[in-house]
Design a protein around this motif. Structure first.
Motif, mmCIF file in Angstrom:
data_model
loop_
_atom_site.group_PDB
_atom_site.id
_atom_site.type_symbol
_atom_site.label_atom_id
_atom_site.label_comp_id
_atom_site.label_asym_id
_atom_site.label_seq_id
_atom_site.Cartn_x
_atom_site.Cartn_y
_atom_site.Cartn_z
ATOM 1 N N GLY A 23 0.816 -1.210 0.000
ATOM 2 C CA GLY A 23 0.000 0.000 0.000
ATOM 3 C C GLY A 23 0.850 1.261 0.000
ATOM 4 O O GLY A 23 0.579 2.206 -0.761
ATOM 5 N N VAL A 24 1.875 1.291 0.842
ATOM 6 C CA VAL A 24 2.759 2.464 0.894
ATOM 7 C C VAL A 24 3.477 2.655 -0.438
ATOM 8 O O VAL A 24 3.549 3.764 -0.980
ATOM 9 N N ASN A 25 3.995 1.551 -0.979
ATOM 10 C CA ASN A 25 4.729 1.644 -2.240
ATOM 11 C C ASN A 25 3.847 2.124 -3.387
ATOM 12 O O ASN A 25 4.274 2.955 -4.206
ATOM 13 N N PHE A 55 13.779 7.659 -4.439
ATOM 14 C CA PHE A 55 14.098 8.651 -3.402
ATOM 15 C C PHE A 55 12.868 8.964 -2.565
ATOM 16 O O PHE A 55 12.927 8.995 -1.327
ATOM 17 N N HIS A 56 11.735 9.191 -3.222
ATOM 18 C CA HIS A 56 10.475 9.493 -2.539
ATOM 19 C C HIS A 56 10.068 8.334 -1.628
ATOM 20 O O HIS A 56 9.637 8.534 -0.484
ATOM 21 N N LEU A 57 10.231 7.115 -2.143
ATOM 22 C CA LEU A 57 9.875 5.930 -1.367
ATOM 23 C C LEU A 57 10.766 5.793 -0.132
ATOM 24 O O LEU A 57 10.296 5.496 0.975
ATOM 25 N N THR A 58 12.047 6.057 -0.310
ATOM 26 C CA THR A 58 12.992 5.950 0.805
ATOM 27 C C THR A 58 12.683 6.978 1.888
ATOM 28 O O THR A 58 12.679 6.654 3.091
ATOM 29 N N THR A 59 12.421 8.215 1.491
ATOM 30 C CA THR A 59 12.109 9.242 2.495
ATOM 31 C C THR A 59 10.770 8.963 3.173
ATOM 32 O O THR A 59 10.610 9.233 4.367
ATOM 33 N N ILE A 246 10.183 19.746 -9.442
ATOM 34 C CA ILE A 246 11.259 19.152 -10.222
ATOM 35 C C ILE A 246 12.138 18.296 -9.299
ATOM 36 O O ILE A 246 12.526 18.740 -8.222
ATOM 37 N N PRO A 247 12.462 17.066 -9.692
ATOM 38 C CA PRO A 247 13.390 16.267 -8.876
ATOM 39 C C PRO A 247 14.757 16.980 -8.801
ATOM 40 O O PRO A 247 15.126 17.691 -9.736
ATOM 41 N N PHE A 248 15.509 16.746 -7.747
ATOM 42 C CA PHE A 248 15.175 16.031 -6.536
ATOM 43 C C PHE A 248 14.837 17.018 -5.415
ATOM 44 O O PHE A 248 14.524 16.611 -4.307
ATOM 45 N N LEU A 249 14.925 18.282 -5.717
ATOM 46 C CA LEU A 249 14.647 19.304 -4.717
ATOM 47 C C LEU A 249 13.306 19.958 -5.023
ATOM 48 O O LEU A 249 13.232 21.055 -5.593
#
Length: 412
Positions: A23-25, A55-59, A246-249
């Motif tokens: 679900g989170v993924n 990156f989004h998933l890790t954070t 815009i990635p990543f910031l």
């Protein structure tokens, strides 16, 4: 409880955990596809989407673990980041040291040299939240090898346990220690460069400003500022308004890092973004340096100025005014400081939320006679340099920046 009941409970817990993970993924994937904008000029857009999703998933999982009090988000992201970055020394002697309590990593070419080498002080990026000596190891080894330099990388203290000014003091004190020890490392005192990316670029600029009038230590020869974050309170410039996803910031990640680094309650985020936390007197003082009028027209094609100014919020100003200090926002340094600065190599990225602050600092330096070499990357996005050696996940802009930095330093 009998064996069948035990097996049922274990199976139920495993199924629940799998559903939670799935679900989170899936939620992160949908959110990423819905909100993130891939710039039209960036090559390999699918690759960029995959990387940003990771990156989004890790954070996101880091934030979940932080709420569960397992570990902080930054610790989890750094763990993942470091695990995915196998270290290569690339013909360097590498030594981990401590200057007092500050961890540093020294990269020294193995080949003999008939004369003292140049020195590089490197401050890594990561929003004071992520990034480490390990995640920047290969970049620093490559930079030291290709420029035949002795490089010191600073492992400064970060969030969540250390806020401003820990990062600044660590980089400043490590720089002073290195400058006082150049003979030990076989470094030519007239050829020391300070370098950094993102918040590391900011602290490189701040340390350069701080040391510019010192006569008791060797002068810094040049400052290499790679998409630096140069101010932390005015978010109404064209790039801040048009490059928000815009990635990543992204804007959300950027303002969260700013608030956490400066110990500002996150409830003030929206007020800061609208400019309501800037007092009329402060704007009158800094408008000559920050006004969008100072930005070239070609960077404002999609810019639409706010229709009316947001009413000033005095409470927000009192909570956030320290963001205007020059040890946080070096773009606001006095003219007398700017005129003393060494030459600069400045990298700006077209698809970067902090692009305009870089352009404004470039203008300030040039207006005061400081030589500037400007390298603008039209397909660049924030953080791209760190991907230069990631093979499949590298981008042309990543290699472009590394080669430009190496070429500039070798030419000093």
């Amino acid at each position: 409880m009998n064996m069948n009941s035990m097996l049922y409970l274990v199976g139920f817990l495993l199924a629940t955990m799998c559903l939670l993970v799935l679900g989170v993924n899936v939620w992160v994937l949908i959110d990423d596809l819905r909100t993130i904008d891939v710039p039209p000029s960036v090559l390999h857009p699918v690759k960029l989407r995959i990387l940003h999703y990771g990156f989004h998933l890790t954070t996101t999982w880091g934030n979940i673990f932080e709420k569960m009090k397992i570990c902080s988000m930054s610790q989890f992201v750094c763990f993942v980041q470091d695990s995915l970055a196998p270290k290569e020394n690339l013909g360097m002697f590498v030594k981990d040291l401590h200057f007092g309590t500050i961890p540093v990593r020294i990269f020294h070419p193995k080949a003999a040299s008939s004369k003292p080498r140049r020195g590089i002080i490197f401050c890594h990026g990561g929003g004071a939240l992520i990034g480490s000596l390990d995640s920047y190891h290969n970049l620093c080894a490559f930079l030291a090898r290709e420029t035949d330099s002795v490089l010191m990388s600073v492992g400064y203290r970060k969030l969540p346990y250390y806020h401003h000014p820990s990062l600044y003091y660590d980089c400043l004190n490590a720089s002073i220690h290195f400058l006082n020890s150049l003979k030990v490392y076989g470094v030519d005192p007239s050829r020391v460069v300070i370098c950094g990316d993102s918040i590391g670029g900011a602290v490189a600029a701040i340390v350069t400003q701080t040391l510019s009038s010192r006569t008791d230590i060797p002068k810094i020869r040049a400052q290499v500022l790679i998409y630096p974050v140069l101010q932390a309170f005015y978010f109404q410039s064209p790039s801040h308004l048009t490059n928000i996803n815009i990635p990543f910031l992204t804007q959300e990640f950027f303002i969260t890092c700013v608030c956490k680094y400066l110990a500002i309650d996150l409830s003030w985020k929206d007020t800061m973004l609208t400019g309501a936390s800037i007092s009329p007197s402060a704007w009158k003082k800094y408008e000559k340096w920050l006004s969008p009028e100072n930005i070239p027209k070609r960077f404002k094609t999609e810019y639409r100025p706010p229709e009316s100014p947001t009413p000033f919020n005095d409470a927000a100003y009192l909570e956030t005014k320290h963001a205007m200090n020059v040890d946080i926002s070096p773009l606001l340094a006095d003219d007398k400081i700017i005129t003393q600065l060494p030459e600069a190599f400045i990298v700006s990225l077209h698809w970067d939320i902090v692009r305009d602050d870089v352009l404004l600092y470039k203008k300030r330096l040039e207006d005061h006679g400081v030589p500037v070499t400007w390298h603008h990357v039209v397909d660049g996005f924030h953080g791209c340099m760190l991907l230069f050696d990631k093979k499949f996940f590298s981008f042309p802009c990543s290699v472009n920046i590394m080669h430009a930095v190496v070429s500039y330093i070798k030419g000093l």
